[in-house]
Design a protein around this motif. Sequence first.
Motif, short mmCIF file in Angstrom:
data_model
loop_
_atom_site.label_atom_id
_atom_site.label_comp_id
_atom_site.label_asym_id
_atom_site.label_seq_id
_atom_site.Cartn_x
_atom_site.Cartn_y
_atom_site.Cartn_z
N UNK A 79 0.82 -1.22 0.15
CA UNK A 79 0.00 0.02 -0.02
C UNK A 79 0.88 1.37 0.14
N UNK A 80 1.84 1.25 0.91
CA UNK A 80 2.63 2.54 0.93
C UNK A 80 3.56 2.66 -0.01
N UNK A 81 4.18 1.57 -0.83
CA UNK A 81 5.17 1.48 -1.82
C UNK A 81 4.37 1.97 -3.01
N UNK A 82 3.12 1.53 -3.41
CA UNK A 82 2.21 2.29 -4.28
C UNK A 82 2.20 3.63 -4.40
N UNK A 83 1.88 4.41 -3.00
CA UNK A 83 2.10 5.65 -3.01
C UNK A 83 3.29 6.36 -3.30
N UNK A 84 4.50 5.64 -2.96
CA UNK A 84 5.79 6.13 -3.19
C UNK A 84 5.86 5.95 -4.74
N UNK A 85 5.66 5.08 -5.38
CA UNK A 85 5.80 5.00 -6.90
C UNK A 85 4.97 6.22 -7.48
N UNK A 86 3.75 6.48 -6.96
CA UNK A 86 3.00 7.53 -7.31
C UNK A 86 3.65 8.85 -7.18
N UNK A 87 4.27 9.16 -6.18
CA UNK A 87 4.92 10.68 -5.71
C UNK A 87 5.82 10.73 -6.56
N UNK A 88 6.88 9.61 -6.95
CA UNK A 88 8.02 9.93 -7.93
C UNK A 88 7.41 10.07 -9.27
N UNK A 89 6.48 9.62 -9.62
CA UNK A 89 5.93 9.75 -11.05
C UNK A 89 5.61 10.90 -11.17
N UNK A 90 4.51 11.82 -10.31
CA UNK A 90 4.01 12.82 -10.36
C UNK A 90 4.94 14.15 -10.18
N UNK A 91 5.76 13.84 -9.37
CA UNK A 91 6.96 14.85 -9.19
C UNK A 91 7.64 15.17 -10.50
N UNK A 92 8.08 14.12 -11.19
CA UNK A 92 8.84 14.04 -12.50
C UNK A 92 7.86 14.76 -13.37
N UNK A 93 6.38 14.19 -13.58
CA UNK A 93 5.54 15.07 -14.58
C UNK A 93 5.41 16.48 -14.37
N UNK A 94 5.17 16.86 -13.12
CA UNK A 94 4.83 18.10 -12.77
C UNK A 94 5.83 18.87 -12.92
N UNK A 95 7.14 18.57 -12.66
CA UNK A 95 8.42 19.31 -12.96
C UNK A 95 8.48 19.59 -14.44
N UNK A 96 7.99 18.63 -15.33
CA UNK A 96 8.27 18.87 -16.88
C UNK A 96 7.11 19.91 -17.22
N UNK A 97 5.95 19.72 -16.51
CA UNK A 97 4.70 20.47 -17.15
C UNK A 97 5.01 21.86 -16.80
N UNK A 98 5.53 22.16 -15.57
CA UNK A 98 6.13 23.65 -15.27
C UNK A 98 7.04 23.89 -16.41
N UNK A 99 8.06 23.34 -16.67
CA UNK A 99 8.97 23.51 -17.71
C UNK A 99 8.42 23.86 -18.85
N UNK A 100 7.20 23.31 -19.20
CA UNK A 100 6.68 23.68 -20.65
C UNK A 100 5.27 24.15 -20.73
N UNK A 101 4.88 24.88 -19.56
CA UNK A 101 3.57 25.35 -19.29
C UNK A 101 3.43 26.45 -20.28
N UNK A 102 4.22 27.02 -20.99
CA UNK A 102 3.97 27.89 -22.09
C UNK A 102 4.03 27.38 -23.49
N UNK A 103 4.27 26.19 -23.68
CA UNK A 103 4.48 25.56 -24.99
C UNK A 103 3.06 25.52 -25.73
N UNK A 104 3.27 25.81 -26.75
CA UNK A 104 1.72 25.90 -27.53
C UNK A 104 1.05 24.69 -27.43
N UNK A 105 1.65 23.44 -27.50
CA UNK A 105 0.91 22.32 -27.50
C UNK A 105 0.77 21.68 -25.88
N UNK A 106 1.00 22.40 -25.04
CA UNK A 106 0.66 22.00 -23.71
C UNK A 106 -0.03 23.32 -22.84
N UNK A 107 0.11 24.46 -23.29
CA UNK A 107 -0.25 25.59 -22.45
C UNK A 107 -2.03 25.38 -22.10
#
Length: 309
Positions: A61-89
């Motif tokens: 149960x806890x390991x599942x939450x850990x995996x999600x934490x790392x996945x979403x941290x990475x994704x949201x870092x890249x979303x912030x990097x590309x928030x003004x990109x014409x295909x993601x904004x």
Amino acid sequence: MATKESVSNGDGPVYEEKDDTLSPDDLSEVLAAGTKDVHEKAENTQFVKDFLRGRIRKELFKLGAVALYYTYTAMEEEIERNKDHCHFAPLYFPSELHRHEALARDLEYFYGPEWQSQISCSQATQHYVDRIHQVGQEDPVLLVAHAYTRYMGDLSGGQVLKKVAQRALKLPQTGEGLEFYQFDAIHSAKAFKQLYRSRMNELELDMETKKRLVDEAVKAFHFNMEVFEELEEIGKTIKEDVLDAGMPVHGAMDGDISKCPYYAAKMAASGGTTAACQLAMAVLRHPTGQVLFATWFAALAGLAAWYLM
């Protein structure tokens, strides 16, 4: 598909859907068709079958939450990097959707104030994380596939599962340990998903790019399956009693798929109140299975998101 926004009582945007006919060439439709086979494959992995039977060790149960934490941290870092990109904004909704801070609070609840020193990114999760960073830095349009897979799944059936998890894990009614499921800035999950899909369909993409997005979504399914398989192996090494709730899989239901709790979850996520009741009844008949069901549905809902929409 056109969707309009309005504001209600100063509490944030309320999204009102407008039903227009979808085209087979719309991105959301192309993704649904292009990921059908891999979705079925993911649904039939051994981990998912065991999940449906309610067989799980508590540590997972806890390991599942850990995996999600790392996945979403990475994704949201890249979303912030590309928030003004014409295909993601047009798909940038940090207040409504971002999950890594909520997951951090959940991990603090389960592991304590020193949670960061107690967790690490597993090998399978690292593969997923590396791909997300590669996409964000080299080909940002492909972030659309990852964001749609994860966030639309999170919004599908999440509130039902929050209540199930509270009951199964005896968590506080104030929400500690379950903040991942709580989207305070979204007043209607169904309307917001319609808005998000309409924004996707309005992106100016040629068919070749849409096909590349399908390929990337298929990769996302495979990354999730790798995480499932890894957790299955970890579960074999954990010295702890198995929680066996005997939840049925498709083959044990005398041909009646409506008895399958995963099927009920998918139907509930699509907005049917009757199906939501089926889900609740299916889960509540198996108290110990609630623990696994509540923990891993977030990941599984991501896999099913193409069909839930």
